[in-house]
Design a protein around this motif. Structure first.
Motif, short mmCIF file in Angstrom:
data_model
loop_
_atom_site.label_atom_id
_atom_site.label_comp_id
_atom_site.label_asym_id
_atom_site.label_seq_id
_atom_site.Cartn_x
_atom_site.Cartn_y
_atom_site.Cartn_z
N ALA A 73 0.85 -1.20 0.00
CA ALA A 73 0.00 0.00 0.00
C ALA A 73 0.88 1.24 0.00
CB ALA A 73 -0.90 -0.01 1.23
N ALA A 74 0.35 2.34 -0.56
CA ALA A 74 1.10 3.60 -0.57
C ALA A 74 1.35 4.05 0.86
CB ALA A 74 0.30 4.66 -1.32
N ASP A 75 0.37 3.83 1.71
CA ASP A 75 0.53 4.21 3.11
C ASP A 75 0.68 2.92 3.91
OD1 ASP A 75 -0.66 6.88 4.97
OD2 ASP A 75 -0.01 4.99 5.87
N PRO A 76 1.78 2.79 4.64
CA PRO A 76 2.01 1.52 5.35
C PRO A 76 0.91 1.21 6.35
CG PRO A 76 3.68 3.19 5.92
CD PRO A 76 2.84 3.77 4.83
N GLU A 77 0.10 2.20 6.71
CA GLU A 77 -0.95 1.94 7.69
C GLU A 77 -2.24 1.41 7.08
OE1 GLU A 77 -1.11 4.40 11.25
OE2 GLU A 77 0.12 5.86 10.20
N SER A 78 -2.32 1.38 5.74
CA SER A 78 -3.57 0.92 5.11
C SER A 78 -3.68 -0.60 5.12
CB SER A 78 -3.62 1.36 3.65
OG SER A 78 -3.50 2.74 3.54
#
Ligand code: FUL
Length: 698
Positions: free
Chosen positions: A506-511
């Motif tokens: 994911a672009a954001d590691p938190e997604s």
């Protein structure tokens, strides 16, 4: 007379009080340490974000560089609208535009009176046009600053390489810096000398780029004509700004704005600056919104998207650099709608990410401040004033500052600025949050400089501690901001390893990531990605989306299709198993030939395949760039014994832009074996390397 004397004394006293007034309460202000920015460099640094536009005759030949013999009659940007460029840049929050007034082709976008190789002889506006003028006017209208790129290398000019060309070069510089109003930056490209048309000579001309242009006097001329300008030059002589050694869009995390005035500047130094350099030479990160600098329709699907642009933003402006982002201009004279969409997405996301500064109403406590003077206390980091700062006593090189937020709340960005007008000082710092009764380390970093922006996983807390662990002299911190940026929801990255495993990122590691393998639309609640997905050797179609658990929002779905797995491919002629790094689907690993003349890889594809072409990904690490293959041959065979040459050629501008090279064959090949040969690398002394090799099939 007496009265008069009294009056004079009084007025002298009053005058002194007036003169002292600004420094009252500012006893013992810190003194500069090391080199400091000039007023021009400071003005430039504060611009932070500005644009490049690339347009020349090679826009019409699909080439990265013009050779100098392109016919001006091709040059006809019928819909050219510099106001469109200016609007795009203004809307994106950029502060200026630099135009390729003359690229290496030598073709001039203004009607220079010193050459016929210009818009004067183009059909556009019947030879009466002047693109430099139109852009300078558009910049004025949109409140943007205006800059020029004038290539020192001129592949058209007959005298290039001889002293007469320097006069020509300076005449052109004089035109550009005299006739178009204020110019904030001039760009002298480092690509210098080589093959070219040169007035019909068609030869290879080498120059010594450190001496040929007599930069010292050229700079004098520039400064005399434009006293407020900054000069960029990665070629000969140290200028006001430095290249960061790559066009991939980042500068080192450790980034000193210093270099030495003389001596070599190896790549590593370009990337990080020089802690004890004797001159102020800050880094400018230049990169293009597409893989290449000029427009190529084949790159329409490769326009950088929000996640990559956001990374570039944080790896440039967020690391004490500025960002010079390029828009290739289409042959019709406009910026492509995909580029506009991407830049607008970045601008929108930046606006949202930096909308609410959580330090605004915070309480500040510190380990101490200079002379116990409130002018230098911790509040100066959150007062919104760029010229006030929290300072320590001379000799104190460590300190800490705690921000008590109004309530416990989530955050994931930390922005900090040094007061660089008195020199760049901080060498090491940490950021911590108070979580579950103790300090949790969020980041441990080195330099700050003009601006540093850190990203870290969202943490919920009411207290943040910023600690300076080491500095060249007493640290001066002018600004601190804290934000809770929403996740960037973009289609996840999809790749397949050699063994056939599909890896999603994911672009954001938190997604969170949800996916499908059957062509259907992925959705929240469907297959959730946890570990690499095992797939068969055949064709695989992967669709995936990212999901933000906090907001319940999802990204658009991304998809990729893999036709042949490389699991059964064999490298026949190299015993070293590391050679399989060329086939492992991991772009960060590369194989390098054992010596410089032997890069020849024979691959058994396991069965006869109809091949439309091949793909080469050069090494992705800047320190390996000498190994990048620039000239290649591809042979194909049915039996691994009898070979036919299928294609040979050059990967243009691959050194500065080390992206996938997709090469199509003139005629499809039906083969079981391929031989990939390197004929030349960027640095002739280097051993050729390959990060990834692949085929393009029907
Ligand atoms: C490079 C040039 O060779 C490219 O074409 C481009 O202009 C880039 C900004 O600089 O060195």
């Amino acid at each position: 007379m007496r009265k008069c004397t009294c009056f004079n004394l009084l007025s002298i006293l009053l005058m002194n009080v007036c003169l002292l007034a600004p420094t009252i309460g500012q006893i013992n202000p810190p003194q500069p340490v090391g080199p400091i920015p000039t007023v021009n460099q400071m003005r430039w640094q504060e611009m932070e974000f500005y644009a490049f536009v690339h347009l020349s005759v090679n826009t019409y030949t699909d080439m990265a560089w013009g050779y100098g013999d392109e016919d001006p009659s091709m040059f006809n940007p019928q819909d050219l609208d510099c106001r469109q460029w200016a609007k795009v840049c203004k809307d994106a929050g950029m502060k200026g535009i630099i135009i390729t007034a003359k690229h290496h082709s030598g073709f001039c976008l203004w009607p220079s009176k010193y050459t016929d190789y210009s818009v004067k002889n183009a059909p556009w506006k019947n030879g009466k046009g002047d693109i430099v003028r139109e852009l300078a006017d558009a910049c004025k209208e949109y409140g943007l600053k205006f800059g020029v790129y004038l290539s020192p290398w001129d592949r058209n000019h007959a005298e290039y390489g001889k002293p007469a060309y320097i006069t020509y070069f300076r005449n052109q510089l004089t035109e550009l810096l005299t006739n178009y109003g204020d110019v904030f930056e001039v760009w002298f490209d480092g690509a210098n000398g080589g093959t070219g048309y040169y007035g019909g000579a068609n030869e290879n001309r080498k120059i010594d780029r450190t001496t040929y242009y007599d930069w010292e006097n050229t700079y004098k001329l520039v400064r005399q004509l434009q006293p407020e300008i900054v000069i960029w030059n990665d070629g000969g002589d140290r200028a006001d700004l430095r290249w960061v050694g790559t066009e991939s869009g980042y500068v080192g995390e450790t980034n000193w704005s210093l270099l030495n005035a003389t001596g070599d500047v190896p790549e590593d130094m370009l990337r990080h600056g020089l802690e004890n350099g004797d001159s102020w030479v800050p880094g400018e990160v230049n990169t293009s919104i597409r893989p290449e600098w000029f427009y190529h329709a084949k790159e329409d699907a490769k326009v950088k998207k929000l996640p990559q642009l956001m990374d570039i933003y944080h790896h440039s402006i967020g690391r004490n650099g500025t960002l010079l982002l390029n828009f290739p201009i289409m042959p019709n004279g406009l910026i492509h709608e995909y580029d506009i969409q991407s830049i607008n997405e970045l601008a929108g996301a930046l606006k949202v990410a930096f909308a609410k500064n959580l330090t605004k109403k915070a309480k500040v406590s510190t380990s101490g401040f200079r002379s116990n003077q409130s002018n230098f206390d911790g509040m100066k980091t959150i007062d919104g004033e760029k010229n006030t700062y929290w300072a320590q006593d001379d000799g104190v090189t460590s300190a800490s500052l705690t921000l008590q937020l109004t309530k416990k709340q989530p955050f994931n960005r930390f922005l900090v600025q040094e007061f660089i007008q008195l020199g760049q000082r901080v060498k090491a710092f940490t950021v911590e949050a108070w979580v579950d009764g103790k300090w949790k380390l969020l980041a441990k970093e080195t330099t700050i400089g003009y601006k540093r922006i850190l990203r870290f996983p969202t943490v919920s807390s009411s207290k943040i501690r910023f600690s300076i662990l080491d500095a060249k002299a007493c640290p001066l911190i002018s600004n601190i901001e804290v934000y809770n940026a929403p996740q960037i929801l973009a289609p996840p990255q999809i790749r397949r390893t050699r063994s056939g495993d599909v890896i999603l990122k994911a672009a954001d590691p938190e997604s969170e990531i949800y996916y499908t393998l059957d062509g259907s639309q992925p959705k929240k609640g469907g297959l959730k990605y946890k570990v690499p997905i095992q797939t068969s050797n055949g064709k695989v179609k992967v669709k995936a989306l990212a999901y933000d658990g906090q907001t319940g929002k999802v990204s658009a779905a991304g998809e990729d299709q893999f036709d042949i797995s490389k699991s059964k491919w064999e490298i026949l002629n190299i015993a070293d198993t590391m050679a399989y790094q060329m086939l492992d689907g991991d772009f960060n690993t590369a194989w390098q030939a054992p010596n410089k003349s032997t890069f020849e890889v024979i691959i058994d594809l396991n069965k006869m395949i109809d091949l439309l072409g091949f793909k080469y990904l050069p090494p992705q690490h800047w320190w390996e760039e000498g190994n990048i293959i620039t000239e290649y041959q591809i042979y194909s065979s049915n039996d691994g014994i009898n070979w036919g040459l299928t294609k040979e050629g050059e990967f243009a501008n691959i050194k500065n832009n080390p992206v996938w090279q997709n090469i199509l064959f003139e005629n499809p090949a039906h083969a079981k074996y391929l031989k990939f040969v390197s004929l030349k690398t960027v640095n002739v002394e280097s051993r050729a390397a390959c990060a990834e090799f692949d085929v393009i099939t029907k």
